[in-house]
Design a protein around this motif. Structure first.
Motif, PDB file in Angstrom:
ATOM      1  N   ASP A  93       0.669  -0.956   0.061  1.00 38.26           N
ATOM      2  CA  ASP A  93       0.078  -0.015  -0.067  1.00 38.26           C
ATOM      3  C   ASP A  93       0.997   1.356  -0.057  1.00 38.26           C
ATOM      4  N   VAL A  97      -1.916   4.159   0.279  1.00 41.03           N
ATOM      5  CA  VAL A  97      -2.722   4.428  -0.753  1.00 41.03           C
ATOM      6  C   VAL A  97      -3.179   3.212  -1.650  1.00 41.03           C
ATOM      7  N   HIS A  98      -4.424   3.189  -1.833  1.00 40.32           N
ATOM      8  CA  HIS A  98      -5.178   2.332  -2.249  1.00 40.32           C
ATOM      9  C   HIS A  98      -5.812   2.484  -3.540  1.00 40.32           C
ATOM     10  N   PRO A  99      -5.620   1.615  -4.795  1.00 45.96           N
ATOM     11  CA  PRO A  99      -6.149   2.109  -6.107  1.00 45.96           C
ATOM     12  C   PRO A  99      -7.752   1.940  -5.851  1.00 45.96           C
ATOM     13  N   GLN A 100      -7.897   2.959  -6.768  1.00 48.68           N
ATOM     14  CA  GLN A 100      -9.435   3.254  -6.673  1.00 48.68           C
ATOM     15  C   GLN A 100     -10.234   2.131  -7.636  1.00 48.68           C
ATOM     16  N   PRO A 101     -11.396   1.368  -7.092  1.00 47.60           N
ATOM     17  CA  PRO A 101     -11.948   0.456  -8.067  1.00 47.60           C
ATOM     18  C   PRO A 101     -12.441   1.018  -9.394  1.00 47.60           C
ATOM     19  N   ILE A 102     -12.616   0.387 -10.403  1.00 47.47           N
ATOM     20  CA  ILE A 102     -13.095   1.148 -11.662  1.00 47.47           C
ATOM     21  C   ILE A 102     -14.523   0.514 -11.797  1.00 47.47           C
TER      22      ILE A 102
END
Length: 132
Positions: free
Chosen positions: A82, A109-114
């Motif tokens: 992360d 930092v977590h990737p934003q879901p699409i």
């Protein structure tokens, strides 16, 4: 000739191991009893550290440790997926056992879901179940 070669090989092997002795009967093999001295009274002491930093894979970690007598102190850190750095500081001894303090440095930092919109299916109106 073969017995002489074998005898020479035994003598060379014994000489390199320090197991050749000279007695009254001539040259012969003797047993070795000098196994090295182990000092049980001097406190143990060591120190080491290492680190890895691979920019291709993003692998980053470090460790350092010191031992004096029966007390071990050290710390290690590693890069979390992360984006934070996990830091572990520890001590270990006969009286208190193993104790560690874990902390994190940085912000996760977590990737934003699409989100994928599937639309409406109008299967019963003659469109053959196509998604609009």
């Amino acid at each position: 000739m073969l017995p002489q070669v074998l005898a020479l090989a035994v003598l060379v092997a014994g000489a390199s191991a320090g197991a050749i002795g000279l007695g009254l009967g001539g040259l012969g093999l003797v047993a070795r009893h000098d196994v090295g001295v182990v000092d049980y009274h001097t406190p143990a002491r060591y120190e080491f550290k290492y680190g890895v930093g691979d920019p291709k894979t993003g692998d980053r970690k470090e460790q350092a440790e010191v031992r004096v007598g029966d007390v071990v102190k050290g710390e290690y850190s590693l890069a979390e997926p992360d984006g934070t750095i996990r830091v572990v500081k520890y001590t270990a001894d006969d009286h208190n056992g193993f104790n560690a303090v874990v902390s994190r440095v940085g912000h996760a930092v977590h990737p934003q879901p699409i989100l994928v919109s599937k639309g409406l299916a109008l299967g019963g109106i003659g469109l053959g179940g196509h998604i609009l």
